[in-house]
Design a protein around this motif. Structure first.
Motif, short mmCIF file in Angstrom:
data_model
loop_
_atom_site.label_atom_id
_atom_site.label_comp_id
_atom_site.label_asym_id
_atom_site.label_seq_id
_atom_site.Cartn_x
_atom_site.Cartn_y
_atom_site.Cartn_z
N GLN A 179 0.83 -1.29 0.00
CA GLN A 179 -0.08 0.01 0.11
C GLN A 179 0.65 1.36 -0.01
O GLN A 179 0.41 2.24 -0.35
CB GLN A 179 -0.96 -0.01 1.19
CG GLN A 179 -1.94 -1.05 0.96
CD GLN A 179 -2.57 -1.01 -0.14
OE1 GLN A 179 -3.37 -0.42 -0.49
NE2 GLN A 179 -2.46 -2.20 -0.91
N ASP A 180 1.94 1.33 0.53
CA ASP A 180 3.02 2.34 0.43
C ASP A 180 3.71 2.48 -0.81
O ASP A 180 4.16 3.61 -0.90
CB ASP A 180 3.78 2.21 1.66
CG ASP A 180 4.88 1.13 1.69
OD1 ASP A 180 4.60 0.06 1.05
OD2 ASP A 180 6.07 1.38 2.15
N ALA A 181 3.61 1.66 -1.79
CA ALA A 181 4.23 1.76 -2.95
C ALA A 181 3.82 2.73 -3.73
O ALA A 181 2.59 3.20 -3.70
CB ALA A 181 4.46 0.34 -3.65
N ILE A 182 4.87 3.29 -5.03
CA ILE A 182 4.11 4.22 -5.82
C ILE A 182 3.88 3.20 -7.05
O ILE A 182 4.64 2.53 -7.55
CB ILE A 182 5.23 5.15 -6.24
CG1 ILE A 182 5.62 6.07 -5.13
CG2 ILE A 182 4.63 6.04 -7.39
CD1 ILE A 182 4.39 6.78 -4.45
N VAL A 183 2.72 3.54 -7.33
CA VAL A 183 2.24 2.58 -8.60
C VAL A 183 1.74 3.38 -9.76
O VAL A 183 1.63 4.45 -9.53
CB VAL A 183 0.81 1.43 -8.25
CG1 VAL A 183 1.59 0.73 -7.07
CG2 VAL A 183 -0.18 2.36 -7.71
N GLU A 184 1.77 2.88 -11.02
CA GLU A 184 1.33 3.32 -12.35
C GLU A 184 0.28 2.71 -12.64
O GLU A 184 0.33 1.34 -13.08
CB GLU A 184 2.41 3.50 -13.24
CG GLU A 184 2.11 4.21 -14.33
CD GLU A 184 3.34 4.44 -15.50
OE1 GLU A 184 3.88 5.46 -15.61
OE2 GLU A 184 3.96 3.58 -15.87
N SER A 185 -1.01 3.50 -12.80
CA SER A 185 -2.18 2.78 -13.10
C SER A 185 -3.00 3.65 -13.55
O SER A 185 -2.91 4.90 -13.73
CB SER A 185 -2.64 2.03 -11.90
OG SER A 185 -3.50 0.96 -12.13
N PRO A 186 -4.19 3.30 -14.01
CA PRO A 186 -5.35 4.13 -14.98
C PRO A 186 -5.93 4.90 -13.95
O PRO A 186 -6.41 4.48 -12.71
CB PRO A 186 -6.40 3.18 -15.52
CG PRO A 186 -5.58 1.93 -15.55
CD PRO A 186 -4.74 1.97 -14.37
N GLY A 187 -6.21 6.39 -14.47
CA GLY A 187 -7.00 7.00 -13.65
C GLY A 187 -7.54 8.21 -14.53
O GLY A 187 -7.44 8.28 -15.84
N PHE A 188 -8.67 8.94 -13.78
CA PHE A 188 -9.36 10.02 -14.81
C PHE A 188 -9.06 11.31 -13.86
O PHE A 188 -9.28 11.62 -12.57
CB PHE A 188 -10.77 9.59 -14.60
CG PHE A 188 -11.28 8.33 -15.52
CD1 PHE A 188 -11.46 8.41 -16.48
CD2 PHE A 188 -11.04 7.15 -14.66
CE1 PHE A 188 -11.93 7.17 -17.45
CE2 PHE A 188 -11.43 5.94 -15.43
CZ PHE A 188 -11.64 5.78 -16.78
N VAL A 189 -9.11 12.25 -14.65
CA VAL A 189 -8.77 13.61 -14.15
C VAL A 189 -9.92 14.71 -14.58
O VAL A 189 -10.54 14.51 -15.55
CB VAL A 189 -7.45 14.45 -14.67
CG1 VAL A 189 -7.25 15.60 -13.82
CG2 VAL A 189 -6.63 13.08 -14.61
#
Length: 488
Positions: A352-362
């Motif tokens: 949970q503390d990691a930096i992940v790269e994943s889909p998101g909406f802005v």
């Protein structure tokens, strides 16, 4: 609209110009202010002249300022974009050169592996200085957009220790999607719908649909193996696709140094790489490319300045995330992309503390990530190896603990496959001593490291690597460019 964007490391001339023109493709942004800052007055003046020429040629009310006083540049900024390279090419050369003495052959060395970890040690104290300035003088709740590598480490430090609203941005996902669309015969990348998730530079296309039709592993493997160019340039990525069942976003050369299997034996390296361009696996390829690009720009600057007189063409707006994020936040036109953020439930089988790269909406409410994604087990396992290294590296950079730094390097997948603990301990001592000017948190450890180096018996070698090329001269670059133009 009227607001201020500060760009730190604006002396990265080509990238700054791209960000600038992308942002000005948004009609509402014509009257905003860009504040450029860099440690190099020379580079600042070059990029400011180019941007001023763009503003003049397009008859825009846009304001451009430039200063080496970072705090002044950040005053009142709503958005802060970082594209810094701490230590420049001088320190970067050591990131490649010193590990080679211990048998570690890197293509890029700016994310993990020995070079990427030391790059993080140089960057993180500076990133925290940026964050302090943002908290002190930027707009309240200003957003920090980090483009600088090592992406995960820098973003991790900014969020956990800098306490600033931060998102990490990269273009690897977009480039991978363009490749997949091409091999599948799509007329446009827009025909491809995908979910890509993981960590920066180890992100995985876990769902693929072309015009609504699901694309499976076998079809994708066949398409890549049939492609006349990618079948040769992406041999390692194709092998990973066959074994893992999903395609990785990262280039052939980059991916090769994140895994413990493909670059550990010098006689095996050339089997998996391609020398047609640096990004496919050449030893120190990005260092050579960066050096040639700097030399080329310095020499050909008048031509770059002249090219800035052309009108901005919105149809050529790039797929770099920054301008699209700003447009969504300010205009509420929704944008979908892939962003580097703290996990917090985004990926179920990564920490949970990691930096992940994943889909998101802005939209105007901010960056909203799609949560609850589960990676295939092999992808998660590969990401976990890097996350553990990233976490230790961040904590070492914050604490100045050289023993923890050595443990981080020891646990790097490729380093661990190549080097013994004794070699790692000496290599880190050597890198910290060589880069002491950019590592203030380790100043207390440098004298002892020098003393250990003076009596060390660990053998090293002078090795150029398995696939090294010399930096080309300006004359060679001109001749190659002319030949390509004639052939095209």
């Amino acid at each position: 609209m009227s607001f201020k964007i500060a760009i730190i490391g604006a002396g990265s001339v080509g990238f700054t110009k791209k960000l600038f023109t992308d942002i000005l493709c948004v009609p509402e942004f014509k009257g905003i202010e860009f504040a450029l800052t860099d440690v190099s007055e020379h580079n600042l003046q070059m990029i400011k002249a180019i941007l001023d020429r763009i503003v003049e040629a397009n008859k825009l009310p846009t304001k451009v300022t430039a200063t080496t006083d970072r705090r002044k540049a950040l005053e009142g900024a709503r958005y802060v974009i970082s594209c810094v390279r701490v230590g420049g090419l001088e320190a970067y050369a050591d990131d490649i050169r010193i590990p080679l003495k211990y048998g570690i052959d890197q293509c890029v060395g700016d994310t993990i592996c020995a070079g990427g970890i030391l790059y993080g040690q140089r960057n993180i104290p500076v990133i925290l200085d940026f964050c302090k300035d943002i908290r002190d003088v930027a707009e309240t709740d200003a957003k920090f957009l980090n483009y600088a590598n090592p992406m995960a480490m820098n973003t991790w430090a900014a969020i956990e220790y800098g306490k600033v609203d931060t998102v990490g941005l990269c273009h690897g996902v977009q480039h991978g999607a363009e490749q997949i669309a091409e091999v599948l015969g799509a007329k446009s990348p827009r025909e491809l719908d995908y979910v890509c998730s993981g960590i920066n530079h180890q992100t995985w296309f876990i769902e693929l649909r072309l015009n609504g039709r699901e694309i499976g592993k076998d079809e994708l493997v066949a398409a890549f193996e049939a492609h006349p160019v990618y079948s040769r340039q992406e041999k390692l990525r194709i092998d990973v696709l066959k074994r893992f069942g999903v395609y990785s976003t990262e280039s052939n050369g980059h991916l090769s140094e994140y895994l413990p299997w493909y670059r550990k034996r010098p006689d095996e390296i050339t089997r998996w790489i391609d020398m047609s361009d640096w990004i496919h696996g050449e030893t120190g390829g990005y260092l050579r490319y960066s050096t040639e690009t700097r030399n080329w720009f310095e020499t050909e600057y008048p031509q770059f300045l002249e090219a800035a007189s052309k009108p901005i063409d919105p149809s050529k707006r790039s797929n770099e995330h920054a301008s699209h994020i700003l447009e969504a936040l300010e205009t509420n036109r929704v944008y979908r992309g892939h962003f580097n953020v703290k996990n917090d439930g985004v990926i179920t089988n990564l920490p949970q503390d990691a930096i992940v790269e994943s889909p998101g909406f802005v939209d105007r409410f901010g960056i909203n990530m799609a949560a609850g994604i589960t990676l295939p087990e092999a992808c998660a396992a590969t990401c976990m190896s890097s996350i553990n290294v990233q976490r230790m590296s961040v904590h070492a950079a914050i604490s100045g603990d050289i023993d923890l730094l050595k443990l981080a390097v020891l646990h790097d997948p490729l380093v661990g496959a190549v080097s013994t603990p004794e070699e790692v301990w000496q290599m880190v001592d050597e890198m910290v001593v060589a880069q002491a000017a950019w590592l203030p948190q380790f100043a207390h450890a440098v004298p002892a490291a020098k003393e250990r180096l003076s009596r060390s018996r660990v053998k090293t070698r002078e090795w150029a690597g398995a696939a090294r090329r010399s930096v080309r001269s300006i004359e060679e670059l001109r001749a190659e460019k002319a030949a390509l133009k004639q052939a095209g």
